[in-house]
Design a protein around this motif. Structure first.
Motif, mmCIF file in Angstrom:
data_model
loop_
_atom_site.group_PDB
_atom_site.id
_atom_site.type_symbol
_atom_site.label_atom_id
_atom_site.label_comp_id
_atom_site.label_asym_id
_atom_site.label_seq_id
_atom_site.Cartn_x
_atom_site.Cartn_y
_atom_site.Cartn_z
ATOM 1 N N VAL A 1 0.804 -1.226 0.000
ATOM 2 C CA VAL A 1 0.000 0.000 0.000
ATOM 3 C C VAL A 1 0.841 1.282 0.000
ATOM 4 C CG1 VAL A 1 -0.262 0.089 2.519
ATOM 5 C CG2 VAL A 1 -2.071 1.016 1.050
ATOM 6 N N ALA A 2 2.083 1.197 0.459
ATOM 7 C CA ALA A 2 2.911 2.417 0.535
ATOM 8 C C ALA A 2 3.160 3.036 -0.837
ATOM 9 C CB ALA A 2 4.247 2.111 1.202
ATOM 10 N N SER A 3 3.160 2.226 -1.897
ATOM 11 C CA SER A 3 3.403 2.802 -3.235
ATOM 12 C C SER A 3 2.347 3.854 -3.531
ATOM 13 C CB SER A 3 3.371 1.710 -4.314
ATOM 14 O OG SER A 3 4.220 0.651 -3.983
ATOM 15 N N ALA B 1 6.950 3.555 -10.626
ATOM 16 C CA ALA B 1 7.014 2.144 -11.026
ATOM 17 C C ALA B 1 7.490 1.308 -9.843
ATOM 18 C CB ALA B 1 7.984 1.989 -12.191
ATOM 19 N N VAL B 2 6.944 0.116 -9.720
ATOM 20 C CA VAL B 2 7.348 -0.799 -8.648
ATOM 21 C C VAL B 2 8.032 -2.009 -9.275
ATOM 22 C CG1 VAL B 2 6.535 -2.214 -6.716
ATOM 23 C CG2 VAL B 2 5.394 -0.046 -7.240
ATOM 24 N N HIS B 3 9.163 -2.407 -8.706
ATOM 25 C CA HIS B 3 9.837 -3.637 -9.135
ATOM 26 C C HIS B 3 9.326 -4.743 -8.208
ATOM 27 C CE1 HIS B 3 12.269 -0.944 -11.473
ATOM 28 N NE2 HIS B 3 12.863 -0.420 -10.430
ATOM 29 N N PHE C 1 14.354 -1.569 3.993
ATOM 30 C CA PHE C 1 15.150 -2.565 4.723
ATOM 31 C C PHE C 1 14.321 -3.197 5.837
ATOM 32 C CE2 PHE C 1 18.135 0.090 2.529
ATOM 33 C CZ PHE C 1 19.057 -0.816 2.046
ATOM 34 N N TYR C 2 13.011 -3.197 5.614
ATOM 35 C CA TYR C 2 12.115 -3.884 6.557
ATOM 36 C C TYR C 2 12.558 -5.357 6.648
ATOM 37 C CZ TYR C 2 7.771 -5.201 8.826
ATOM 38 O OH TYR C 2 6.853 -5.673 9.734
ATOM 39 N N PRO C 3 12.386 -5.991 7.801
ATOM 40 C CA PRO C 3 12.939 -7.345 7.968
ATOM 41 C C PRO C 3 12.462 -8.389 6.962
ATOM 42 C CG PRO C 3 12.328 -6.443 10.094
ATOM 43 C CD PRO C 3 11.849 -5.459 9.069
HETATM 44 C C1 LIG Z 1 6.690 -2.236 -2.853
HETATM 45 C C2 LIG Z 1 6.885 -1.590 -1.502
HETATM 46 N N1 LIG Z 1 6.940 -0.249 -1.427
HETATM 47 C C3 LIG Z 1 7.134 0.371 -0.254
HETATM 48 C C4 LIG Z 1 7.298 -0.341 0.915
HETATM 49 C C5 LIG Z 1 7.454 0.418 2.192
HETATM 50 O O1 LIG Z 1 8.650 0.103 2.874
HETATM 51 P P1 LIG Z 1 8.700 0.212 4.474
HETATM 52 O O2 LIG Z 1 7.923 -0.948 5.035
HETATM 53 O O3 LIG Z 1 10.177 0.111 4.787
HETATM 54 O O4 LIG Z 1 8.121 1.525 4.849
HETATM 55 C C6 LIG Z 1 7.254 -1.740 0.884
HETATM 56 C C7 LIG Z 1 7.427 -2.583 2.072
HETATM 57 O O5 LIG Z 1 6.849 -2.565 3.068
HETATM 58 C C8 LIG Z 1 7.027 -2.381 -0.353
HETATM 59 O O6 LIG Z 1 6.967 -3.709 -0.447
#
Ligand SMILES: Cc1ncc(COP(=O)(O)O)c(C=O)c1O
Length: 191
Positions: free
Chosen positions: A81-83, A125-127, A177-179
Motif C-alpha cells: 500500500v505504501a506505493s 514504477a514498482v519492481h 530494509f524492513y525485515p
Molecule cells: C513495494 C513496496 N513499497 C514500499 C514499501 C514500504 O517500505 P517500508 O515498510 O520500509 O516503509 C514496501 C514494504 O513494506 C514495499 O513492499
C-alpha cells in the motif's frame, strides 16, 4: 506456522549494533554515512540518503520532485500500500494503470494511456517481488510525456535490468530494509 521471512543475524550484526551503542551516536553518525556511501556504490548510484524506512524514502522522493497538491502520479494497483499512499501523503492523487499479467508489473501501454488521460506529473514504477519493471519502455514514456519517473525498489535490492542495477533508471528510487525484504541493513563493508 510458515515464517514469512527469516532474517539471518549473527555476531557481526550484534557487534555492529554494540559499536554504535558504544559510540553514543544512535540517531545518525559516521556509520550511517558509510552505509549511504556503500549502498550508493552497490547500486551504482551517485548518492544515497538513509531515511527511517521505505515509506519515508518514497515520500521524500516525491517531495524532492515537487509532486504535491493537485498532481497526479500513475502507479500500479498491485503493490504494498505504501506505493500509493505515499502519493496521497505528498498531497497528490494516485492514478492506477493496469499490470502486465506476465510480469505483474506496470503495463507500459496502459501506463502511457493513464499518463495522457490524467495529465499526470509522474510515474511511480514498482519492481514487484524483485522483478524489475520494464524500465526501457517506462523511461521512454516519462521522457516523451515530460513526467518524472520514480522507482519503488523496496523489494528489489540487487536486481538488474539490462545489466544495470535498479534504482538508477528514474529520477529517484526508494528501497526498504524492513525485515521481510531481500536485504536488511548490514554493517559497513558487508557487501
Ligand atoms: C513495494 C513496496 N513499497 C514500499 C514499501 C514500504 O517500505 P517500508 O515498510 O520500509 O516503509 C514496501 C514494504 O513494506 C514495499 O513492499
Amino acid at each position: 506456522m510458515i515464517p514469512l521471512a527469516n532474517p539471518v543475524f549473527d555476531a557481526a550484526e550484534a557487534d555492529a549494533v554494540q559499536e554504535v551503542l558504544d559510540s553514543g551516536m544512535v540517531a545518525d553518525g559516521p556509520e550511517v554515512r558509510r552505509f549511504e556511501r556503500e549502498f550508493a556504490d552497490y547500486c551504482e548510484a551517485a548518492h544515497a540518503v538513509a531515511t527511517s524506512n521505505g515509506t519515508t524514502a518514497l515520500h521524500a522522493a516525491l517531495e524532492a520532485l515537487n509532486i504535491g497538491d493537485g498532481d497526479r502520479v500513475v502507479t500500479t494497483p498491485l503493490s504494498f500500500v505504501a506505493s500509493a499512499n505515499t502519493i496521497r501523503l505528498a498531497g497528490a492523487e494516485p492514478v492506477f494503470a493496469d499490470i502486465d499479467p506476465a510480469t505483474y508489473n506496470l503495463d507500459p501501454a496502459a501506463t502511457r494511456r493513464a499518463v495522457r488521460a490524467s495529465d499526470a506529473d509522474a510515474i511511480l514504477a514498482v519492481h514487484l517481488y524483485g522483478l524489475p519493471a520494464d524500465m526501457d519502455a517506462l523511461s521512454e514514456i516519462a521522457a516523451d510525456e515530460g513526467v518524472a519517473l520514480i522507482e519503488d525498489a523496496a523489494q528489489a535490492h540487487g536486481a538488474t535490468y539490462a545489466g544495470e542495477p535498479v534504482g538508477t533508471f528514474g529520477d529517484a528510487a526508494a528501497f526498504s530494509f524492513y525485515p521481510t525484504k531481500n536485504m536488511t541493513p548490514a554493517r559497513a563493508g558487508w557487501w
